[in-house]
Design a protein around this motif. Structure first.
Motif, PDB file in Angstrom:
ATOM      1  N   ARG A  66       5.012 -68.103  30.759  1.00 16.57           N
ATOM      2  CA  ARG A  66       4.156 -69.150  31.335  1.00 16.57           C
ATOM      3  C   ARG A  66       3.900 -68.945  32.819  1.00 16.57           C
ATOM      4  O   ARG A  66       2.772 -69.028  33.276  1.00 16.57           O
ATOM      5  N   SER A  73      -0.423 -71.465  27.252  1.00 19.28           N
ATOM      6  CA  SER A  73      -0.064 -72.854  27.528  1.00 19.28           C
ATOM      7  C   SER A  73       1.413 -73.029  27.178  1.00 19.28           C
ATOM      8  O   SER A  73       1.995 -72.180  26.488  1.00 19.28           O
ATOM      9  N   ARG A  75       2.773 -74.914  24.975  1.00 20.71           N
ATOM     10  CA  ARG A  75       2.898 -74.922  23.509  1.00 20.71           C
ATOM     11  C   ARG A  75       2.804 -73.504  22.943  1.00 20.71           C
ATOM     12  O   ARG A  75       3.591 -73.099  22.094  1.00 20.71           O
ATOM     13  N   GLU A  76       1.839 -72.729  23.441  1.00 16.61           N
ATOM     14  CA  GLU A  76       1.684 -71.350  22.974  1.00 16.61           C
ATOM     15  C   GLU A  76       2.918 -70.513  23.312  1.00 16.61           C
ATOM     16  O   GLU A  76       3.328 -69.672  22.509  1.00 16.61           O
ATOM     17  N   GLY A  78       5.972 -71.605  23.484  1.00 18.56           N
ATOM     18  CA  GLY A  78       6.990 -71.995  22.517  1.00 18.56           C
ATOM     19  C   GLY A  78       6.769 -71.351  21.163  1.00 18.56           C
ATOM     20  O   GLY A  78       7.703 -70.862  20.521  1.00 18.56           O
ATOM     21  N   ILE A  79       5.527 -71.343  20.709  1.00 18.31           N
ATOM     22  CA  ILE A  79       5.188 -70.719  19.417  1.00 18.31           C
ATOM     23  C   ILE A  79       5.486 -69.223  19.477  1.00 18.31           C
ATOM     24  O   ILE A  79       6.127 -68.661  18.583  1.00 18.31           O
ATOM     25  N   VAL A 112       9.483 -79.501  17.762  1.00 19.18           N
ATOM     26  CA  VAL A 112       8.923 -78.928  18.985  1.00 19.18           C
ATOM     27  C   VAL A 112       9.020 -77.413  18.891  1.00 19.18           C
ATOM     28  O   VAL A 112      10.051 -76.875  18.503  1.00 19.18           O
ATOM     29  N   TRP A 113       7.925 -76.725  19.261  1.00 18.64           N
ATOM     30  CA  TRP A 113       7.956 -75.263  19.252  1.00 18.64           C
ATOM     31  C   TRP A 113       8.903 -74.751  20.317  1.00 18.64           C
ATOM     32  O   TRP A 113       8.953 -75.271  21.425  1.00 18.64           O
TER      33      TRP A 113
END
Length: 170
Positions: A66, A73, A75-76, A78-79, A112-113
């Motif tokens: 990040r 992002s 979220r991305e 985390g994924i 949560v990712w």
């Protein structure tokens, strides 16, 4: 002059990296296919970045993605971290650093990712698979890099336990 161009041309390091990952065996019309099946692109990026950045913790890894690379992002990140690391564990390239790490992984919020604060160790299989790439980009001999990757990840896992132990006391 050619050396100067190589240093500033990003395609040169890209080609060197791809060659070291996907053409380490005999070159045939199907070269690279087996390697891609054994280590898909997402897992390649995760393992490569973990080893090049010496970031073997699933909490530090998305932060590096990040804030250093600014490509994803939260979220991305985390994924990317969860799917990539769990894929590497499933393929045998990474393993959980300890039983405490396994407990931390199992305690994560599944809604949560991301994986939370969990250390991983690069296995011999993982170090051998990514070793050519790391040796090319860090500089060094393949056989030395393979040993270094395993030792670095074990040291990182030890410091994780020390940090967790101190936070429990404090």
């Amino acid at each position: 002059m050619l050396t100067q161009e190589k240093l500033t041309d990003p395609s040169a390091s890209f080609m060197q990296t791809m060659m070291s990952l996907f053409f380490t065996d005999e070159v045939t019309p199907y070269s690279g296919r087996k390697e891609v099946e054994a280590l898909p692109p997402m897992e390649t990026m995760v393992l490569g970045l973990m080893c090049l950045e010496r970031t073997y913790n699933s909490e530090h890894f998305p932060n590096r993605l990040r804030f250093k690379y600014r490509s994803f992002s939260p979220r991305e990140c985390g994924i990317f971290t969860e799917v990539g690391i769990l894929g590497l564990v499933q393929r045998g390239y990474l393993r959980l650093a300890s039983k405490r790490a396994e407990t931390a992984l199992n305690a994560r919020d599944e809604n949560v990712w991301g994986l939370g604060n969990v250390p991983f160790v690069v296995t011999a299989k993982g170090a051998r698979r990514i070793g050519y790439l790391v040796a090319d980009l860090r500089g060094g001999l393949y056989k030395d890099v393979v040993k270094e990757l395993q030792a670095e990840s074990r040291e990182a896992a030890k410091s994780w336990w020390a940090d967790v132990h101190v936070s429990m006391l404090g």
